[in-house]
Each structure stands twice: as structure tokens, then as C-alpha cells.
Scaffold this active site. Structure first.
Site, PDB file in Angstrom:
ATOM      1  CE  LYS A  13      64.308  -3.053  35.349  1.00  0.00           C
ATOM      2  NZ  LYS A  13      64.167  -4.437  35.804  1.00  0.00           N
ATOM      3  NE  ARG A  88      58.591  -1.121  34.550  1.00  0.00           N
ATOM      4  CZ  ARG A  88      59.162  -1.689  35.592  1.00  0.00           C
ATOM      5  NH1 ARG A  88      58.775  -2.858  36.006  1.00  0.00           N
ATOM      6  NH2 ARG A  88      60.102  -1.070  36.249  1.00  0.00           N
ATOM      7  NE  ARG A 127      65.181  -5.867  44.998  1.00  0.00           N
ATOM      8  CZ  ARG A 127      64.727  -5.529  43.802  1.00  0.00           C
ATOM      9  NH1 ARG A 127      65.454  -4.784  43.010  1.00  0.00           N
ATOM     10  NH2 ARG A 127      63.562  -5.958  43.388  1.00  0.00           N
ATOM     11  NE  ARG A 160      61.418  -3.326  45.186  1.00  0.00           N
ATOM     12  CZ  ARG A 160      61.763  -3.127  43.915  1.00  0.00           C
ATOM     13  NH1 ARG A 160      62.921  -2.558  43.615  1.00  0.00           N
ATOM     14  NH2 ARG A 160      60.973  -3.495  42.936  1.00  0.00           N
ATOM     15  NE  ARG A 171      58.520  -6.986  40.972  1.00  0.00           N
ATOM     16  CZ  ARG A 171      59.665  -7.071  41.653  1.00  0.00           C
ATOM     17  NH1 ARG A 171      59.718  -7.774  42.768  1.00  0.00           N
ATOM     18  NH2 ARG A 171      60.734  -6.465  41.227  1.00  0.00           N
TER      19      ARG A 171
HETATM   20  P1  AP5 Z   1      68.501  -4.745  40.917  1.00  0.00           P
HETATM   21  O1  AP5 Z   1      69.641  -4.044  40.270  1.00  0.00           O
HETATM   22  O2  AP5 Z   1      67.809  -4.060  42.034  1.00  0.00           O
HETATM   23  O3  AP5 Z   1      67.465  -5.239  39.793  1.00  0.00           O
HETATM   24  P2  AP5 Z   1      66.407  -4.443  38.937  1.00  0.00           P
HETATM   25  O4  AP5 Z   1      66.477  -4.918  37.531  1.00  0.00           O
HETATM   26  O5  AP5 Z   1      66.546  -2.967  39.161  1.00  0.00           O
HETATM   27  O6  AP5 Z   1      65.111  -5.031  39.610  1.00  0.00           O
HETATM   28  P3  AP5 Z   1      63.764  -4.393  40.106  1.00  0.00           P
HETATM   29  O7  AP5 Z   1      63.084  -5.476  40.870  1.00  0.00           O
HETATM   30  O8  AP5 Z   1      63.980  -3.091  40.817  1.00  0.00           O
HETATM   31  O9  AP5 Z   1      63.045  -4.146  38.760  1.00  0.00           O
HETATM   32  P4  AP5 Z   1      61.556  -4.023  38.535  1.00  0.00           P
HETATM   33  O10 AP5 Z   1      61.542  -3.588  37.126  1.00  0.00           O
HETATM   34  O11 AP5 Z   1      60.729  -5.184  38.849  1.00  0.00           O
HETATM   35  O12 AP5 Z   1      61.124  -2.956  39.658  1.00  0.00           O
HETATM   36  P5  AP5 Z   1      60.971  -1.383  39.640  1.00  0.00           P
HETATM   37  O13 AP5 Z   1      61.495  -0.890  40.930  1.00  0.00           O
HETATM   38  O14 AP5 Z   1      61.451  -0.773  38.392  1.00  0.00           O
HETATM   39  O15 AP5 Z   1      69.049  -6.173  41.409  1.00  0.00           O
HETATM   40  C1  AP5 Z   1      68.226  -7.069  42.122  1.00  0.00           C
HETATM   41  C2  AP5 Z   1      69.082  -7.775  43.193  1.00  0.00           C
HETATM   42  O16 AP5 Z   1      70.086  -8.545  42.540  1.00  0.00           O
HETATM   43  C3  AP5 Z   1      69.817  -6.824  44.151  1.00  0.00           C
HETATM   44  O17 AP5 Z   1      69.844  -7.419  45.423  1.00  0.00           O
HETATM   45  C4  AP5 Z   1      71.235  -6.742  43.570  1.00  0.00           C
HETATM   46  O18 AP5 Z   1      72.208  -6.515  44.585  1.00  0.00           O
HETATM   47  C5  AP5 Z   1      71.396  -8.124  42.951  1.00  0.00           C
HETATM   48  N1  AP5 Z   1      72.199  -8.113  41.725  1.00  0.00           N
HETATM   49  C6  AP5 Z   1      72.046  -7.266  40.673  1.00  0.00           C
HETATM   50  N2  AP5 Z   1      72.938  -7.556  39.709  1.00  0.00           N
HETATM   51  C7  AP5 Z   1      73.660  -8.625  40.173  1.00  0.00           C
HETATM   52  C8  AP5 Z   1      74.733  -9.398  39.623  1.00  0.00           C
HETATM   53  N3  AP5 Z   1      75.240  -9.145  38.395  1.00  0.00           N
HETATM   54  N4  AP5 Z   1      75.211 -10.427  40.355  1.00  0.00           N
HETATM   55  C9  AP5 Z   1      74.710 -10.712  41.577  1.00  0.00           C
HETATM   56  N5  AP5 Z   1      73.705 -10.012  42.169  1.00  0.00           N
HETATM   57  C10 AP5 Z   1      73.183  -8.972  41.459  1.00  0.00           C
HETATM   58  O19 AP5 Z   1      59.362  -1.277  39.633  1.00  0.00           O
HETATM   59  C11 AP5 Z   1      58.608  -1.701  40.730  1.00  0.00           C
HETATM   60  C12 AP5 Z   1      57.119  -1.591  40.383  1.00  0.00           C
HETATM   61  O20 AP5 Z   1      56.797  -0.222  40.056  1.00  0.00           O
HETATM   62  C13 AP5 Z   1      56.639  -2.393  39.173  1.00  0.00           C
HETATM   63  O21 AP5 Z   1      56.350  -3.732  39.504  1.00  0.00           O
HETATM   64  C14 AP5 Z   1      55.389  -1.612  38.766  1.00  0.00           C
HETATM   65  O22 AP5 Z   1      54.304  -1.898  39.637  1.00  0.00           O
HETATM   66  C15 AP5 Z   1      55.815  -0.170  39.024  1.00  0.00           C
HETATM   67  N6  AP5 Z   1      56.432   0.442  37.827  1.00  0.00           N
HETATM   68  C16 AP5 Z   1      57.714   0.889  37.730  1.00  0.00           C
HETATM   69  N7  AP5 Z   1      57.925   1.368  36.497  1.00  0.00           N
HETATM   70  C17 AP5 Z   1      56.776   1.211  35.808  1.00  0.00           C
HETATM   71  C18 AP5 Z   1      56.397   1.481  34.456  1.00  0.00           C
HETATM   72  N8  AP5 Z   1      57.270   2.025  33.580  1.00  0.00           N
HETATM   73  N9  AP5 Z   1      55.140   1.155  34.085  1.00  0.00           N
HETATM   74  C19 AP5 Z   1      54.249   0.631  34.942  1.00  0.00           C
HETATM   75  N10 AP5 Z   1      54.552   0.338  36.225  1.00  0.00           N
HETATM   76  C20 AP5 Z   1      55.814   0.625  36.656  1.00  0.00           C
END
Ligand code: AP5
Length: 213
Positions: A13, A88, A127, A160, A171
Site C-alpha cells: 500500500k 481498516r 523491510r 520497524r 498484525r
Molecule cells: P509496503 O509498501 O511498505 O507495504 P504496506 O502494505 O504499506 O505495509 P505496512 O506494513 O505499512 O501496512 P500495515 O497496514 O501493516 O501498516 P501501517 O503502517 O498502515 O511494502 C512492504 C515491503 O515490501 C517494503 O520493504 C517494500 O519495499 C516491499 N515491497 C512492496 N511492494 C513490493 C513488490 N511489488 N515487490 C517486491 N517488494 C515489494 O499501520 C501500522 C499500524 O498502525 C497498524 O498495525 C495499527 O496498529 C496502526 N494503524 C494504522 N492504521 C490504522 C487504522 N486505520 N485502524 C487502526 N489501527 C491502525
């Protein structure tokens, strides 16, 4: 076009949002990034969110919704929004619709990035993120020129805290229990678009763009 980009942790994402911001000049609202900013600034919102994030749990709906509401007020007048990682839960999805209505906006597409679980695990454990500018790397697929150093700003790269294996398991469970049901929610609203999130970042981006132009 305003879109929701959703999918499991590691689905890409953040990576695809960055591509959309760069190439299509869209505006990203990432709740994960907003929380990490609040944590780095030591605010009470950050301290509250960190207690959930470090365990891999979702931050309570009311906290997230208030934060997005404030962000939307700041962005008033901006178009082509990407909601990355929000909603979410179904309660968040309903609130988003209500908040957007107040701004005379609506979501046109909810894009689900579909990625195999084994691939997710490899992406999350590999990552690395720049402590200074937030640029995202991967030890295998997007390695920096010099190990541990950001290509863009020279900052230190780190893992992270929620990318440790035990936290990743929590998660993924939170995703299955709370976020996966949003597929049915958006399908029923006729907004759901499923995009294969496997393959290289460029391949995924090309698939994504087909739905946005
Ligand atoms: P990346 O693009 O960073 O993946 P992502 O989907 O953004 O993953 P996140 O782990 O950030 O998502 P998340 O939803 O768990 O965390 P968030 O920060 O939103 O890619 C991941 C890796 O893969 C990178 O190294 C990238 O280079 C690599 N990659 C990507 N695409 C690739 C490809 N096609 N090929 C090869 N490599 C690739 O949330 C964190 C925390 O915040 C949550 O756990 C929760 O506690 C809280 N939170 C956030 N939003 C909410 C909400 N709406 N409600 C409640 N709690 C929330």
C-alpha cells in the site's frame, strides 16, 4: 478520483501510494504514517497509538477516526485522495463515508491489493525504513546502495518495531479478523476492485494504473 487502497500488512500500500503521488500527483493519507509521525513527535496521540502498534493491534476506531477527520480538514479542497490503511474496520468505513459527505467528496474505488501470505512475510521481514526521511527499502528487492544508509538523505535505516516476526503474526490476525471483511462491504457498495499485488513494484503499479485512468 478518490480511492481507498487496502490489503494485508506488506501488500504494498505504501509503495504504490508513493508511486501514485509521484506519477499521478495524488494525495496520500496514511494512518500508519500519521501515527509514526505522532510517535516521533512524542505527542499524547503518538504515545496512545504506540501502545497498540508495538503489539500489532489496531488502534481503537475512535482515535483513528478523529485523526482522519482532522487531516481531512487540513486537506480541504485537495482532490485525488488515496486513503492508505484506512478504513481498516467496517465502523471506520462508515465513518469515512460520513466524513467525506461533509466535504462533498466520495470514494470512487476501493482497491484491494491481493498478495500471497508467504510473499507478505518476506516483504515485511525484509523491510527497512529511513529514520530521517521515511523512505522504504527492502533488503532483497529494493536494497540501498550502501547497507544501512538511505540513498536519498544519508539517514540511518532501521527495522520497524512491528516488523518483528511475533508482532507480524498479530498484525496478520488483526487484518484477517477486521479488515478482510471490508472486501464484502465494498463489493456490496459496487466499489471493489481487486488488483494482483504480486510481482515487482512496477508490474503492480501498471496493473493499478489501468483502474485509475
Ligand atoms: P509496503 O509498501 O511498505 O507495504 P504496506 O502494505 O504499506 O505495509 P505496512 O506494513 O505499512 O501496512 P500495515 O497496514 O501493516 O501498516 P501501517 O503502517 O498502515 O511494502 C512492504 C515491503 O515490501 C517494503 O520493504 C517494500 O519495499 C516491499 N515491497 C512492496 N511492494 C513490493 C513488490 N511489488 N515487490 C517486491 N517488494 C515489494 O499501520 C501500522 C499500524 O498502525 C497498524 O498495525 C495499527 O496498529 C496502526 N494503524 C494504522 N492504521 C490504522 C487504522 N486505520 N485502524 C487502526 N489501527 C491502525
Amino acid at each position: 478520483m478518490n480511492i481507498v487502497l487496502f490489503g494485508a500488512p506488506g501488500a504494498g500500500k505504501g509503495t504504490q501510494s508513493a508511486n501514485l503521488v509521484r506519477e499521478l500527483k495524488m494525495v496520500q493519507i496514511s494512518t500508519g504514517d500519521l501515527f509514526r509521525k505522532a510517535i516521533s513527535e512524542g505527542t499524547s496521540l503518538g504515545k496512545n497509538a504506540q501502545s497498540y502498534m508495538d503489539k500489532g493491534m489496531l488502534v481503537p476506531d475512535s482515535v483513528v477516526i478523529d485523526m482522519v477527520d482532522e487531516e481531512l480538514r487540513k486537506l480541504s479542497g485537495k482532490a485525488d485522495l488515496i486513503f492508505d490503511g484506512f478504513p481498516r474496520t467496517t465502523a471506520q468505513a462508515v465513518s469515512l463515508e460520513n466524513m467525506l459527505t461533509q466535504h462533498s467528496l466520495k470514494i470512487e474505488k476501493a482497491i484491494f491489493l491481493e498478495v500471497d501470505t508467504q510473499v507478505l512475510l518476506g516483504r515485511l521481514t525484509g523491510r527497512r525504513v529511513c529514520k530521517s526521511c521515511g523512505e522504504v527499502y527492502h533488503v532483497l528487492t529494493k536494497a540501498p546502495k550502501q547497507e544501512g544508509v538511505c540513498d536519498k538523505c544519508g539517514g540511518e535505516l532501521w527495522q520497524r518495531p512491528d516488523d518483528k516476526e511475533d508482532v507480524i503474526a498479530t498484525r496478520l490476525k488483526a487484518y484477517e479478523d477486521n479488515t478482510s471483511p471490508l472486501k464484502a462491504y465494498f463489493l456490496q457498495k459496487n466499489m471493489l476492485v481487486t488488483v494482483d499485488g504480486g510481482g515487482s513494484s512496477e508490474e503492480v503499479f501498471n496493473r493499478l494504473k489501468e483502474h485509475l485512468t
